[in-house]
Design a protein around this motif. Structure first.
Motif, PDB file in Angstrom:
ATOM      1  N   GLY A 143       7.629  34.355 -42.934  1.00 11.26           N
ATOM      2  CA  GLY A 143       8.664  33.595 -43.627  1.00 11.26           C
ATOM      3  C   GLY A 143       8.969  32.234 -43.049  1.00 11.26           C
ATOM      4  O   GLY A 143      10.077  31.719 -43.222  1.00 11.26           O
ATOM      5  N   ILE A 144       7.991  31.627 -42.370  1.00  9.25           N
ATOM      6  CA  ILE A 144       8.179  30.275 -41.818  1.00  9.25           C
ATOM      7  C   ILE A 144       7.041  29.413 -42.363  1.00  9.25           C
ATOM      8  O   ILE A 144       5.995  29.268 -41.733  1.00  9.25           O
ATOM      9  CB  ILE A 144       8.169  30.287 -40.277  1.00  9.25           C
ATOM     10  CG1 ILE A 144       9.202  31.285 -39.749  1.00  9.25           C
ATOM     11  CG2 ILE A 144       8.456  28.889 -39.721  1.00  9.25           C
ATOM     12  CD1 ILE A 144       9.170  31.475 -38.249  1.00  9.25           C
ATOM     13  N   PRO A 145       7.193  28.854 -43.558  1.00  9.55           N
ATOM     14  CA  PRO A 145       6.066  28.200 -44.220  1.00  9.55           C
ATOM     15  C   PRO A 145       5.576  26.916 -43.561  1.00  9.55           C
ATOM     16  O   PRO A 145       4.464  26.473 -43.837  1.00  9.55           O
ATOM     17  CB  PRO A 145       6.606  27.916 -45.627  1.00  9.55           C
ATOM     18  CG  PRO A 145       8.092  27.924 -45.488  1.00  9.55           C
ATOM     19  CD  PRO A 145       8.399  28.902 -44.406  1.00  9.55           C
ATOM     20  N   ASP A 146       6.373  26.326 -42.692  1.00  8.35           N
ATOM     21  CA  ASP A 146       5.956  25.109 -41.995  1.00  8.35           C
ATOM     22  C   ASP A 146       5.207  25.506 -40.722  1.00  8.35           C
ATOM     23  O   ASP A 146       5.818  25.985 -39.767  1.00  8.35           O
ATOM     24  CB  ASP A 146       7.177  24.269 -41.641  1.00  8.35           C
ATOM     25  CG  ASP A 146       6.818  22.944 -40.979  1.00  8.35           C
ATOM     26  OD1 ASP A 146       5.688  22.821 -40.455  1.00  8.35           O
ATOM     27  OD2 ASP A 146       7.663  22.039 -40.959  1.00  8.35           O
ATOM     28  N   PRO A 147       3.874  25.317 -40.663  1.00 11.76           N
ATOM     29  CA  PRO A 147       3.112  25.762 -39.493  1.00 11.76           C
ATOM     30  C   PRO A 147       3.497  25.037 -38.210  1.00 11.76           C
ATOM     31  O   PRO A 147       3.376  25.606 -37.120  1.00 11.76           O
ATOM     32  CB  PRO A 147       1.651  25.483 -39.878  1.00 11.76           C
ATOM     33  CG  PRO A 147       1.713  24.484 -40.982  1.00 11.76           C
ATOM     34  CD  PRO A 147       3.001  24.737 -41.703  1.00 11.76           C
ATOM     35  N   TYR A 148       3.968  23.806 -38.320  1.00 12.56           N
ATOM     36  CA  TYR A 148       4.352  23.061 -37.121  1.00 12.56           C
ATOM     37  C   TYR A 148       5.659  23.618 -36.542  1.00 12.56           C
ATOM     38  O   TYR A 148       5.785  23.788 -35.322  1.00 12.56           O
ATOM     39  CB  TYR A 148       4.489  21.571 -37.452  1.00 12.56           C
ATOM     40  CG  TYR A 148       3.195  20.967 -37.934  1.00 12.56           C
ATOM     41  CD1 TYR A 148       2.161  20.687 -37.033  1.00 12.56           C
ATOM     42  CD2 TYR A 148       2.990  20.689 -39.286  1.00 12.56           C
ATOM     43  CE1 TYR A 148       0.958  20.142 -37.476  1.00 12.56           C
ATOM     44  CE2 TYR A 148       1.794  20.149 -39.731  1.00 12.56           C
ATOM     45  CZ  TYR A 148       0.785  19.881 -38.817  1.00 12.56           C
ATOM     46  OH  TYR A 148      -0.398  19.360 -39.258  1.00 12.56           O
ATOM     47  N   TYR A 149       6.613  23.905 -37.432  1.00  9.43           N
ATOM     48  CA  TYR A 149       7.855  24.513 -36.967  1.00  9.43           C
ATOM     49  C   TYR A 149       7.586  25.902 -36.407  1.00  9.43           C
ATOM     50  O   TYR A 149       8.156  26.293 -35.381  1.00  9.43           O
ATOM     51  CB  TYR A 149       8.873  24.591 -38.095  1.00  9.43           C
ATOM     52  CG  TYR A 149      10.150  25.302 -37.682  1.00  9.43           C
ATOM     53  CD1 TYR A 149      11.039  24.704 -36.800  1.00  9.43           C
ATOM     54  CD2 TYR A 149      10.445  26.582 -38.155  1.00  9.43           C
ATOM     55  CE1 TYR A 149      12.203  25.359 -36.397  1.00  9.43           C
ATOM     56  CE2 TYR A 149      11.595  27.245 -37.756  1.00  9.43           C
ATOM     57  CZ  TYR A 149      12.467  26.626 -36.877  1.00  9.43           C
ATOM     58  OH  TYR A 149      13.600  27.271 -36.470  1.00  9.43           O
ATOM     59  N   PHE A 150       6.709  26.650 -37.075  1.00  9.13           N
ATOM     60  CA  PHE A 150       6.337  27.974 -36.584  1.00  9.13           C
ATOM     61  C   PHE A 150       5.774  27.901 -35.169  1.00  9.13           C
ATOM     62  O   PHE A 150       6.156  28.668 -34.286  1.00  9.13           O
ATOM     63  CB  PHE A 150       5.301  28.606 -37.518  1.00  9.13           C
ATOM     64  CG  PHE A 150       4.610  29.815 -36.944  1.00  9.13           C
ATOM     65  CD1 PHE A 150       5.276  31.025 -36.800  1.00  9.13           C
ATOM     66  CD2 PHE A 150       3.281  29.736 -36.515  1.00  9.13           C
ATOM     67  CE1 PHE A 150       4.641  32.137 -36.253  1.00  9.13           C
ATOM     68  CE2 PHE A 150       2.651  30.833 -35.977  1.00  9.13           C
ATOM     69  CZ  PHE A 150       3.326  32.038 -35.845  1.00  9.13           C
ATOM     70  N   SER A 151       4.876  26.941 -34.923  1.00 13.86           N
ATOM     71  CA  SER A 151       4.276  26.798 -33.592  1.00 13.86           C
ATOM     72  C   SER A 151       5.321  26.437 -32.546  1.00 13.86           C
ATOM     73  O   SER A 151       5.297  26.958 -31.422  1.00 13.86           O
ATOM     74  CB  SER A 151       3.167  25.746 -33.623  1.00 13.86           C
ATOM     75  OG  SER A 151       2.080  26.179 -34.408  1.00 13.86           O
ATOM     76  N   ARG A 152       6.245  25.541 -32.911  1.00 11.85           N
ATOM     77  CA  ARG A 152       7.292  25.152 -31.966  1.00 11.85           C
ATOM     78  C   ARG A 152       8.199  26.336 -31.639  1.00 11.85           C
ATOM     79  O   ARG A 152       8.553  26.561 -30.473  1.00 11.85           O
ATOM     80  CB  ARG A 152       8.122  23.991 -32.529  1.00 11.85           C
ATOM     81  CG  ARG A 152       7.366  22.677 -32.609  1.00 11.85           C
ATOM     82  CD  ARG A 152       8.328  21.501 -32.764  1.00 11.85           C
ATOM     83  NE  ARG A 152       9.187  21.636 -33.930  1.00 11.85           N
ATOM     84  CZ  ARG A 152       8.871  21.200 -35.150  1.00 11.85           C
ATOM     85  NH1 ARG A 152       7.696  20.609 -35.349  1.00 11.85           N
ATOM     86  NH2 ARG A 152       9.717  21.339 -36.157  1.00 11.85           N
ATOM     87  N   LEU A 153       8.608  27.078 -32.669  1.00 12.90           N
ATOM     88  CA  LEU A 153       9.477  28.228 -32.452  1.00 12.90           C
ATOM     89  C   LEU A 153       8.761  29.292 -31.627  1.00 12.90           C
ATOM     90  O   LEU A 153       9.352  29.881 -30.708  1.00 12.90           O
ATOM     91  CB  LEU A 153       9.921  28.812 -33.798  1.00 12.90           C
ATOM     92  CG  LEU A 153      10.872  30.011 -33.734  1.00 12.90           C
ATOM     93  CD1 LEU A 153      12.191  29.625 -33.083  1.00 12.90           C
ATOM     94  CD2 LEU A 153      11.098  30.585 -35.134  1.00 12.90           C
ATOM     95  N   PHE A 154       7.500  29.552 -31.944  1.00 10.64           N
ATOM     96  CA  PHE A 154       6.720  30.547 -31.201  1.00 10.64           C
ATOM     97  C   PHE A 154       6.637  30.156 -29.728  1.00 10.64           C
ATOM     98  O   PHE A 154       6.857  30.980 -28.835  1.00 10.64           O
ATOM     99  CB  PHE A 154       5.317  30.662 -31.794  1.00 10.64           C
ATOM    100  CG  PHE A 154       4.507  31.793 -31.224  1.00 10.64           C
ATOM    101  CD1 PHE A 154       4.398  32.993 -31.913  1.00 10.64           C
ATOM    102  CD2 PHE A 154       3.853  31.676 -30.000  1.00 10.64           C
ATOM    103  CE1 PHE A 154       3.651  34.049 -31.395  1.00 10.64           C
ATOM    104  CE2 PHE A 154       3.107  32.719 -29.470  1.00 10.64           C
ATOM    105  CZ  PHE A 154       3.009  33.912 -30.171  1.00 10.64           C
ATOM    106  N   THR A 155       6.338  28.891 -29.466  1.00 15.52           N
ATOM    107  CA  THR A 155       6.211  28.412 -28.087  1.00 15.52           C
ATOM    108  C   THR A 155       7.536  28.512 -27.343  1.00 15.52           C
ATOM    109  O   THR A 155       7.578  28.896 -26.165  1.00 15.52           O
ATOM    110  CB  THR A 155       5.706  26.964 -28.080  1.00 15.52           C
ATOM    111  OG1 THR A 155       4.443  26.902 -28.766  1.00 15.52           O
ATOM    112  CG2 THR A 155       5.525  26.447 -26.662  1.00 15.52           C
TER     113      THR A 155
END
Length: 292
Positions: free
Chosen positions: A264-276
């Motif tokens: 449910g996080i369609p922005d891959p860049y935001y997803f990567s930042r949040l994951f990190t």
């Protein structure tokens, strides 16, 4: 703009016709088999119109956003948590809402038992989140179906997919019985909130929606949740999403731009930042880390 496919994060398989012919003659698969299967996340401008009827049933299960379909001269609107099945040999069209595009799981299927599973589903059917719902389990069934077919169209893989598909369609056709298997329904508000979030990992869910499901005010649920877990509700939701992403990174070959939609996080860049931020390393580094 109207497009049939080509969406970021999409996945789909089309079974070759000679394999479909083989399944129609197989003692097991002749009763139920898949001919096409896919997943379209945030499918903006998605549209399909069939003026020439096809011989398969078409199942579309919307898990986020909105869409519509036209069948038998009537137009139906579809929202998150609804599915429908278009019968074979019916002229029809369907598509995504322009403002809030749908995310859908879709399957084309046939077989002698297909009409039994599709009974009454030409009109929209709702799957609501409840204390006994098993929505995430159904999504995991879909993933297993997709992965076994993607692994190779051997007769054993096809037969196993057919067996799984009976279960998948049964979870829709006999939803009360499917939910009744779970005997440990939670009544505690915090556990209900966690269950609701776990069932809706592919969506953006608001605090208001979670609180409404738990039948508490936003302020009361937020205070109770933080007291019991040490986290805010939305931060905890992000933790659940990233934990699911870790499972997908470890156990599937999905690309990052596919995994981000699955949580449910369609922005891959935001997803990567949040994951990190949460895991202390990037998604790619997590996937390739050495595990002991």
């Amino acid at each position: 703009m109207k497009v049939k496919e080509g969406f970021a994060g999409e996945r789909y398989l089309v079974i070759p016709e000679f394999i479909v012919d083989m399944m129609r003659k197989d003692p097991l698969l002749s009763s139920l088999h898949i001919t096409d299967i896919g997943y379209y996340p945030k499918a903006r401008h998605h549209y399909c119109e069939r003026k020439e009827p096809i011989s398969q049933f078409v199942l579309i299960y919307c898990v986020d956003g909105k869409g519509f379909y036209n069948l038998n001269g009537k137009k139906w609107t579809i929202e998150a948590g609804q599915y429908f099945i278009i019968p074979p040999k019916a002229i029809h069209s369907y598509g995504s809402d322009l403002q809030n595009p749908w995310t859908i799981y879709w399957i084309h299927f046939g077989g002698t038992l297909a009409p039994q599973y599709a009974a009454d589903a030409a009109i929209p059917k709702s799957i609501e989140t409840s204390a006994t719902s098993r929505i995430r389990h159904r999504h995991e069934l879909f993933e297993e179906l997709y992965n076994i077919l993607d692994a190779g169209l051997t007769i054993e893989n096809l037969r196993y997919s057919g067996s799984l598909f009976h279960h998948y369609l049964g979870s829709l056709r006999f939803i009360q019985q499917y939910r009744g298997i779970r005997k440990d329904a939670e009544t505690d508000a915090v556990q209900l909130a966690i269950h609701y979030m776990s069932e809706n990992l592919e969506r953006h869910v608001s605090l208001k929606e979670i609180a409404t499901n738990c039948r508490l005010s936003e302020s009361r649920l937020s205070a109770l949740f933080r007291e019991r877990t040490g986290h805010s509700i939305l931060n905890y939701f992000n933790l659940l999403k990233i934990r699911r992403a870790c499972e997908l990174l470890d156990n599937t070959t999905l690309k990052l731009n596919q995994i981000c939609f699955k949580v449910g996080i369609p922005d891959p860049y935001y997803f990567s930042r949040l994951f990190t931020k949460i895991m202390g390393m990037s998604p790619l580094r997590f996937r390739h880390r050495t595990r002991t």
